[in-house]
Write an enzyme that holds these catalytic residues in place. Structure first.
Site, mmCIF file in Angstrom:
data_model
loop_
_atom_site.group_PDB
_atom_site.id
_atom_site.type_symbol
_atom_site.label_atom_id
_atom_site.label_comp_id
_atom_site.label_asym_id
_atom_site.label_seq_id
_atom_site.Cartn_x
_atom_site.Cartn_y
_atom_site.Cartn_z
ATOM 1 N N ASN A 118 45.535 41.031 40.247
ATOM 2 C CA ASN A 118 45.459 41.728 38.964
ATOM 3 C C ASN A 118 44.361 42.781 38.971
ATOM 4 O O ASN A 118 44.643 43.977 38.961
ATOM 5 C CB ASN A 118 45.227 40.731 37.822
ATOM 6 N N ASP A 119 43.103 42.357 39.019
ATOM 7 C CA ASP A 119 41.995 43.309 38.926
ATOM 8 C C ASP A 119 42.031 44.345 40.043
ATOM 9 O O ASP A 119 41.660 45.504 39.828
ATOM 10 C CB ASP A 119 40.657 42.571 38.958
#
Length: 496
Positions: free
Chosen positions: A423-424
């Protein structure tokens, strides 16, 4: 006072062990040579341990007693008892290593670091309480009063630094373990005036170490120890979960320097060499991790990165933004038609243990003539190299795995970017949103691919940094909401 002499054969053996450790680090720098590096490390440690046991057989090495006389080591320090202790520790280590899941490897590493730090504290405490047994003191007979063992000033510096670094490593590693294990929240815990408190405590520790060289009073030593335990706690709790890879490598460096400091106290060159290698390599790795996040090392250990976890992408709230949901059949069809698919794994893949079925999916795609590559971010997962280890466990070919700087430019010419559990590291807010806690961190440009397939459990979750991801809502993104392993298994069935 009799001096503890160093056997030249022991010195040669320690030198060979140190060379093995250097070769181990060299081998671990590449996945293709990591097994060879591990073997060199085991050989070096075996040589160091055996040499230490042989040269410390009771009656062989003479250690001064409290009155400066040369006496054999106490009878209870027999080789049998030492080997029994090693056997107990080895049994615990083997059982733990066999039972630990790969997803729990980061917290296991943090736990190991805490034990190294605690060992350094205990060795320093033993040396302080009985300096004559370590050969670091001279018998002093004052005109008035009882004779006492005056610890050498240099040894006091080594002891003070060793206990300080060891205590910081222990308490800091415990907090890192609790955060990684989910016993504490991943968000930063920001104390008011934390920078002033931290600087004050650190200055107090250094001042006490300097004073310790002039006065070996017990209260000084134990105050240094307690303050060091406290600063380890204070340094780690403000650091957010997104910084855990740097924290792990930083604590690894601390544990090495603690071991090196204790090596001086124990007059053990193997510990000095090994500790220096671990400390310097951990510091270099921390620097590399900080570069990967576009942050300075000081900002990370001060809790600057992730300090404002409330930051995030601007625009509509998540529940009000449109997104497209896809199925395993949709994903299989799109990837079958592609010329190239780039897979971006993250911690979600590790949690679901999807690496084996992911490799099976890649093999199926290659049978259809699709080029498959894996993109690994330097800070993916919860510790450096976490994703590389998982892919190696699934026998993913090394020549298909690429680092960020080697593959990021290919996304613009890629048909499908397949994100599984990350995600990040694929969040464009790192480049566009200055209020985001991950702003400035280099990320994969998955949004430039023709199609983005994004596997995550639900739309309600966010990355470890706690910010939303605009990639979810792009027109070219298809969300595959399910457990990563189950979704990939369904895709494999559809490919058949």
């Amino acid at each position: 006072m009799e001096q503890v002499t160093i056997n030249p054969w022991a010195a040669l053996a320690y030198l060979i062990a140190g060379m093995c450790f250097i070769l181990a680090l060299r081998g671990l720098s590449s996945p293709t040579s990591s097994q060879r590096g591990n073997r060199f490390g085991m050989i070096g440690m075996t040589i160091a341990v055996v040499t230490t046991l042989v040269t410390h057989v009771p009656g062989v090495i003479l250690a001064p007693d409290e009155f400066g006389r040369g006496t054999p080591f106490p009878d209870f320090l027999t080789v049998f008892e030492i080997l029994a202790a090693i056997a107990i520790g080895a049994a615990i280590g083997i059982v733990t290593a066999r039972r630990i899941a790969m997803t729990a490897m980061p917290q296991l590493v943090a736990a190991f670091h805490s034990l190294v730090g605690l060992a350094a504290v205990l060795v320093a405490a033993a040396a302080f309480l009985n300096p004559g047994a370590f050969g670091i003191a001279d018998l002093v007979t004052p005109m008035l009063g009882q004779p006492f063992m005056a610890i050498h000033p240099v040894s006091r510096i080594e002891m003070g630094l060793g206990v300080a670094i060891g205590a910081i490593t222990f308490s800091g590693s415990v907090i890192a373990f609790l955060k990684l294990n989910g016993n504490m929240g991943g968000k930063p815990i920001l104390l008011p005036g934390r920078h002033v408190i931290n600087l004050g405590v650190l200055a107090g520790i250094l001042a006490l170490i300097a004073y310790f060289t002039q006065d070996q009073a017990a209260w000084i030593f134990w105050t240094i120890t307690l303050l060091s335990f406290a600063i380890g706690f204070l340094l780690i709790i403000p650091i957010g979960g997104a910084d855990m890879p740097v924290v792990v490598s930083m604590l690894n460096s601390y544990s090495g320097w603690a071991a090196a400091a204790m090596g001086f106290t124990l007059h053990n060159s193997a510990m000095i060499i090994t500790g220096a290698l671990v400390g310097s390599s951990g510091a270099i790795l921390s620097y590399i991790m900080c570069r990967a996040m576009n942050r300075s090392f000081i900002s990370v250990i001060a809790g600057g990165f992730g300090g404002d976890s409330g930051g995030g992408t601007t625009g509509e709230a998540r529940e009000q933004r449109p997104w497209k949901r896809g199925s395993a059949e949709d994903a299989a069809f799109l990837m079958q038609q592609a010329d190239q698919v780039i897979i971006v794994p993250g911690y979600g893949m590790a949690v679901s243990q999807a690496q084996h079925v992911l490799r099976e999916m890649a093999d199926k795609l290659k049978e259809h003539g699709v080029r498959v590559k894996y993109a690994i971010h330097p800070v993916a997962g919860r510790m450096p190299g976490h994703m590389n280890v998982l892919l190696a466990e699934a026998n993913v070919p090394y020549d298909e795995v690429f680092e960020l700087e080697d593959i990021n430019s290919e996304f613009a010419q890629t048909d499908v970017a397949f994100i599984i559990g990350a995600n990040d590291v694929v969040n464009p807010a790192a480049k566009t949103d200055k209020s985001s806690p991950i702003y400035g961190m280099p990320v994969f440009d998955v949004n430039k691919a023709k199609t983005v397939l994004f596997i995550k459990r639900s739309m309600g979750g966010v990355g470890y940094a706690g910010v939303d991801n605009d990639v979810f809502y792009q027109d070219n993104t298809m969300m595959l909401l399910a457990d990563a392993k189950k979704m990939v298994e369904e895709i494999v069935k559809s490919l058949d």
